[in-house]
Design a protein around this motif. Structure first.
Motif, PDB file in Angstrom:
ATOM      1  N   ILE A 179       0.844  -1.212   0.000  1.00 29.09           N
ATOM      2  CA  ILE A 179       0.000   0.000   0.000  1.00 29.09           C
ATOM      3  C   ILE A 179       0.870   1.249   0.000  1.00 29.09           C
ATOM      4  CG2 ILE A 179      -1.683   1.312   1.363  1.00 29.09           C
ATOM      5  CD1 ILE A 179      -2.780  -1.420   2.328  1.00 29.09           C
ATOM      6  N   SER A 180       1.986   1.189   0.765  1.00 27.14           N
ATOM      7  CA  SER A 180       2.860   2.368   0.870  1.00 27.14           C
ATOM      8  C   SER A 180       3.512   2.720  -0.470  1.00 27.14           C
ATOM      9  CB  SER A 180       3.929   2.124   1.935  1.00 27.14           C
ATOM     10  OG  SER A 180       4.847   1.130   1.517  1.00 27.14           O
ATOM     11  N   MET A 181       3.665   1.717  -1.355  1.00 20.52           N
ATOM     12  CA  MET A 181       4.221   2.012  -2.683  1.00 20.52           C
ATOM     13  C   MET A 181       3.331   2.997  -3.445  1.00 20.52           C
ATOM     14  SD  MET A 181       5.483  -1.632  -4.209  1.00 20.52           S
ATOM     15  CE  MET A 181       6.576  -2.737  -3.327  1.00 20.52           C
ATOM     16  N   PHE A 182       2.036   2.801  -3.313  1.00 24.65           N
ATOM     17  CA  PHE A 182       1.082   3.609  -4.080  1.00 24.65           C
ATOM     18  C   PHE A 182       0.682   4.882  -3.346  1.00 24.65           C
ATOM     19  CE2 PHE A 182       0.692  -0.710  -5.589  1.00 24.65           C
ATOM     20  CZ  PHE A 182       0.632  -0.561  -6.962  1.00 24.65           C
ATOM     21  N   PHE A 183       1.234   5.095  -2.132  1.00 19.90           N
ATOM     22  CA  PHE A 183       0.909   6.280  -1.349  1.00 19.90           C
ATOM     23  C   PHE A 183       1.376   7.551  -2.062  1.00 19.90           C
ATOM     24  CE2 PHE A 183       1.543   9.342   2.130  1.00 19.90           C
ATOM     25  CZ  PHE A 183       0.307   9.253   2.758  1.00 19.90           C
ATOM     26  N   ILE A 184       2.368   7.388  -2.947  1.00 17.62           N
ATOM     27  CA  ILE A 184       2.932   8.532  -3.664  1.00 17.62           C
ATOM     28  C   ILE A 184       1.894   9.219  -4.558  1.00 17.62           C
ATOM     29  CG2 ILE A 184       3.740   7.192  -5.653  1.00 17.62           C
ATOM     30  CD1 ILE A 184       6.318   8.873  -5.533  1.00 17.62           C
ATOM     31  N   PHE A 185       0.899   8.451  -5.020  1.00 16.89           N
ATOM     32  CA  PHE A 185      -0.167   9.049  -5.838  1.00 16.89           C
ATOM     33  C   PHE A 185      -1.110   9.887  -4.983  1.00 16.89           C
ATOM     34  CE2 PHE A 185       1.012   5.345  -8.427  1.00 16.89           C
ATOM     35  CZ  PHE A 185       1.216   5.959  -9.653  1.00 16.89           C
ATOM     36  N   SER A 191       0.104  13.190   6.554  1.00 16.20           N
ATOM     37  CA  SER A 191      -0.301  11.827   6.169  1.00 16.20           C
ATOM     38  C   SER A 191       0.925  10.940   5.963  1.00 16.20           C
ATOM     39  CB  SER A 191      -1.151  11.864   4.901  1.00 16.20           C
ATOM     40  OG  SER A 191      -0.394  12.390   3.816  1.00 16.20           O
ATOM     41  N   PHE A 192       1.987  11.543   5.374  1.00 18.47           N
ATOM     42  CA  PHE A 192       3.237  10.793   5.182  1.00 18.47           C
ATOM     43  C   PHE A 192       3.841  10.418   6.530  1.00 18.47           C
ATOM     44  CE2 PHE A 192       7.792  10.384   4.682  1.00 18.47           C
ATOM     45  CZ  PHE A 192       7.927   9.649   3.505  1.00 18.47           C
ATOM     46  N   LEU A 193       3.889  11.399   7.448  1.00 16.53           N
ATOM     47  CA  LEU A 193       4.458  11.135   8.775  1.00 16.53           C
ATOM     48  C   LEU A 193       3.635  10.098   9.538  1.00 16.53           C
ATOM     49  CD1 LEU A 193       5.386  14.790   9.823  1.00 16.53           C
ATOM     50  CD2 LEU A 193       6.937  12.971   9.103  1.00 16.53           C
ATOM     51  N   PHE A 194       2.309  10.163   9.403  1.00 20.55           N
ATOM     52  CA  PHE A 194       1.447   9.175  10.070  1.00 20.55           C
ATOM     53  C   PHE A 194       1.719   7.768   9.525  1.00 20.55           C
ATOM     54  CE2 PHE A 194      -2.468   6.660  10.129  1.00 20.55           C
ATOM     55  CZ  PHE A 194      -2.727   6.643  11.501  1.00 20.55           C
TER      56      PHE A 194
END
Length: 685
Positions: free
Chosen positions: A162-168, A177-180
């Motif tokens: 999931i974290s791979m696609f967080f960049i979108f 949101s990134f820090l969380f």
């Protein structure tokens, strides 16, 4: 049908990963080239994000396949793989840093295309290092897998995906949101990092090596993380690939697992020797447990025993003393020669540190004796009896150069080793005994077949009478014997005999009797002459405490006469058809081999009587009449007579079966026969 070639996952994933990395490099250089020349490249940032995710997935697939395929996945090899990849990534990054330091303030140092090229190299090597370490740590975490740990790791892998696609979602910005997400991944990483059950299985030397490798990984992780952060503020990097939640999350996981592994391994160093000793003891115990195999001897078990005890107690010398017929033999000496052993043993006997030990004591099992010895080299001694089947067969001696050298734990381990070795020796002896018994059984079966071959398959007779025979031995073989022979046109010889004793010796003597019968019957002697000649022959070969009883009959079917002699055998039962009653034929006689000189002929008698149709002769051995029931009462002569009277109208086989059934019915189904049973029934027509 077209057969498609099979795809090699490792090769395909490497090829796709390289092409993806080259595509990333090309896309970003295209953007910079357009920026420098004030041209619109037309390449959206999402293209780089897709290529970046594809690169992550391909690298993950490659390392997952490579680690699973590798057979050498020992703990130290796994850590070294991570350390070697870290060294590569760290070395290349330092070289790039050194290259820029050498360039100084030159124009090439500020060239954006060159910086982007080196940036992508750092990005690729950092990704390889972090993903390989993560999958190597997976192997270590799942070393002693449980359902809970497997589910925890699967959840972590889903979280990383999931974290791979967080960049979108956050468009490459370090927002809340990134820090969380990073905090959540870090907490998950710490919870996984407590799974360090593999560390106690490293030896002392392996722990030192693993500490060194983990330091390399920690240094590489720390430096590469600082390097990644330095790119965040770079204006030359148009699309920052390293500000990715997946990549930063892997930094946290690799760092914390490496740190926890380093600290636990470091704190485990003092206990390594104890664990290794316990492991050696467990292996020695297993060796003793499995030491008895076909082809091995108890001597090999004792050899393993002395080595195991020496290792467990750190003894300076040791040996075994085995006792056989009140004589002691020393064997399996360790670190002590025969010249030094004998004086030391004499000193032990003089000072008697083990005064409570007695060879004949049945309670020596599980006992350990300790004591001090006034020797110039050795100060303490330990002795453990070797007890097999409640008999002390020997002793094991261990000596040390220090006083009170054997602690309680050592004594317990040695006692366990000795107990297991004694069980193995006892099993070995039982195994040998069982093999011998099986061999004896086979030999007895052969003897049984041979003896049965000595008894006739067919009994000679003509149309004037019917005849049948029966014999069963109390043991595998017996000493009962019967046979017939045709002397002429109308004459037949019948013989029945019983050798004293039972078993193989009786069977051997029975075979001698058969040979004598076949030799003498060719001379066609009278019954009395046969007995005298047989006695002379048997006197030469029978042991002094053995004899044979027999009855010898000549039937003349033409004259309807029976001539017989008896040599101490059971009286023959005769059924008179006209009188419808049975009687025992009384004639004196002495067993063959009881009197071994010419005086024997005084005890030989001969009688002749006539027979009619319907008359019956029952020849038997003493096992029939002496058969006892559970109360100790014998079947007896009268019961035999009663059975014959009741079954006289039957055929010979039926009469025989009736007698046998009544005997077995009398003694009981579960009663074992005390003696051989033999019968021969003759019924005249």
């Amino acid at each position: 049908m077209i057969k498609l070639p099979s795809l090699h996952i490792g090769k395909v994933s490497v090829l796709v990963a390289i092409l993806t990395w080259l595509s990333l490099l090309f896309v970003d250089i295209t953007r910079i080239f357009g920026l420098l020349h004030q041209l619109e490249s037309g390449v959206a940032p999402e293209v780089s994000f897709i290529l970046e995710i594809t690169f992550y997935i391909m690298v993950y697939i490659f390392y997952n396949h490579s680690i699973a395929k590798n057979e050498r996945n020992e703990f130290l090899n796994l850590i070294w793989r991570g350390a070697s990849t870290g060294l590569l990534a760290l070395g290349v990054s330092l070289l790039i840093r050194s290259f820029y330091l050498l360039l100084g303030d030159s124009r090439l140092a500020t060239d954006p295309l060159l910086k982007n090229f080196f940036y992508h190299i750092n990005f690729g090597l950092t990704t390889l290092f972090l993903i390989s370490c993560a999958l190597l740590w997976k192997r270590l975490i799942l070393y002693q897998k449980t359902k809970k740990i497997v589910q925890q790791w699967q959840a972590f892998e889903i979280l990383l995906l999931i974290s791979m696609f967080f960049i979108f979602f956050n468009k490459n910005t370090l927002d809340y949101s990134f820090l969380f997400g990073l905090v959540f991944i870090t907490i998950f990483s710490i919870s996984l990092s407590i799974n360090l059950k593999w560390i106690p299985y490293l030896t002392f030397k392996e722990k030192w090596k693993s500490i060194l490798f983990l330091i390399i990984i920690l240094m590489a992780t720390s430096y590469l993380f600082i390097e990644v952060l330095s790119y965040s503020d770079s204006k030359v990097i148009l699309v920052n690939l390293t500000d990715n939640l997946f990549l930063i999350g892997l930094f946290a996981f690799v760092f914390f697992y490496s740190l926890f592994s380093f600290l636990v391994t470091l704190f485990n160093l003092p206990t390594s020797s104890v664990f290794e000793q316990k492991l050696v003891e467990a292996i020695n115990f297993q060796r003793l447990s499995q030491s008895i195999k076909p082809g091995q001897s108890e001597n090999e078990v004792l050899d393993i025993l002395i080595d195991s005890c020496m290792s467990a107690s750190y003894a300076d010398a040791g040996w075994l003393e085995l006792r056989n017929d009140e004589e002691s033999v020393f064997m399996h000496e360790r670190y002590i020669g025969k010249k030094n052993l004998e004086p030391l043993f004499d000193l032990i006997n003089e000072t008697k540190p083990f005064v409570n030990f007695k060879w004949e004591n049945e309670s020596n099992e599980n006992k350990v004796f300790q004591g001090k010895i006034p020797d110039s080299s050795y100060k303490s001694a330990l002795m453990v009896p070797l007890v097999v089947n409640q008999k002390t067969i020997g002793r094991i001696y261990l000596v040390k150069e220090v006083k009170d050298g054997f602690n309680k734990e050592m004594v317990n381990i040695i006692s366990t080793f000795v107990g297991q070795a004694c069980i193995s020796v006892e099993n070995y002896r039982l195994l040998n005994e069982a093999i011998k018994n099986e061999r004896y059984k086979e030999e007895l079966k052969i003897a049984q077949r041979v003896q049965r071959s000595l008894l006739p398959d067919t009994l000679h007779h003509d149309e004037t009478f019917d005849i049948c025979g029966f014999s069963i031995a109390a043991d595998e073989v017996g000493g009962d014997y019967y046979e017939t022979q045709k002397l002429g046109e109308n004459k037949y010889v019948l013989i029945i005999g019983d050798v004293s004793g039972k078993g193989t010796s009786a069977a051997f003597n029975m075979s001698q009797m058969k040979g004598i019968f076949h030799s003498l019957v060719q001379l066609q002697p009278k019954p009395s002459d046969f007995l005298m000649m047989a006695n002379n022959a048997l006197s030469q070969c029978l042991e002094k405490n053995h004899f044979i009883t027999t009855s010898y009959y000549i039937i003349d079917t033409e004259k309807k006469l029976i001539t017989y002699s008896r040599a101490g055998h059971c009286p023959t039962l005769f059924f008179n058809h006209n009188k419808q009653e049975s009687e025992y034929l009384n004639i004196e006689g002495m067993g063959l081999g009881m009197l071994r000189n010419n005086l024997y002929k005084k005890y030989v008698h001969e009688k002749t009587f006539s027979f009619q149709a319907g008359d019956i002769l029952v020849l038997y051995t003493d096992g029939i009449v002496e058969a006892k029931n559970s109360k100790g009462i014998e079947f007896g002569y009268e019961r035999l007579k009663a059975v014959l009277n009741a079954s006289a109208d039957l055929e010979v086989e039926q009469i025989q079966n009736k007698i046998v059934q009544e005997v077995y019915k009398f003694i009981g189904k579960n009663k074992i026969a005390d003696d051989d049973y033999s019968l021969m029934i003759i019924k005249f027509k």
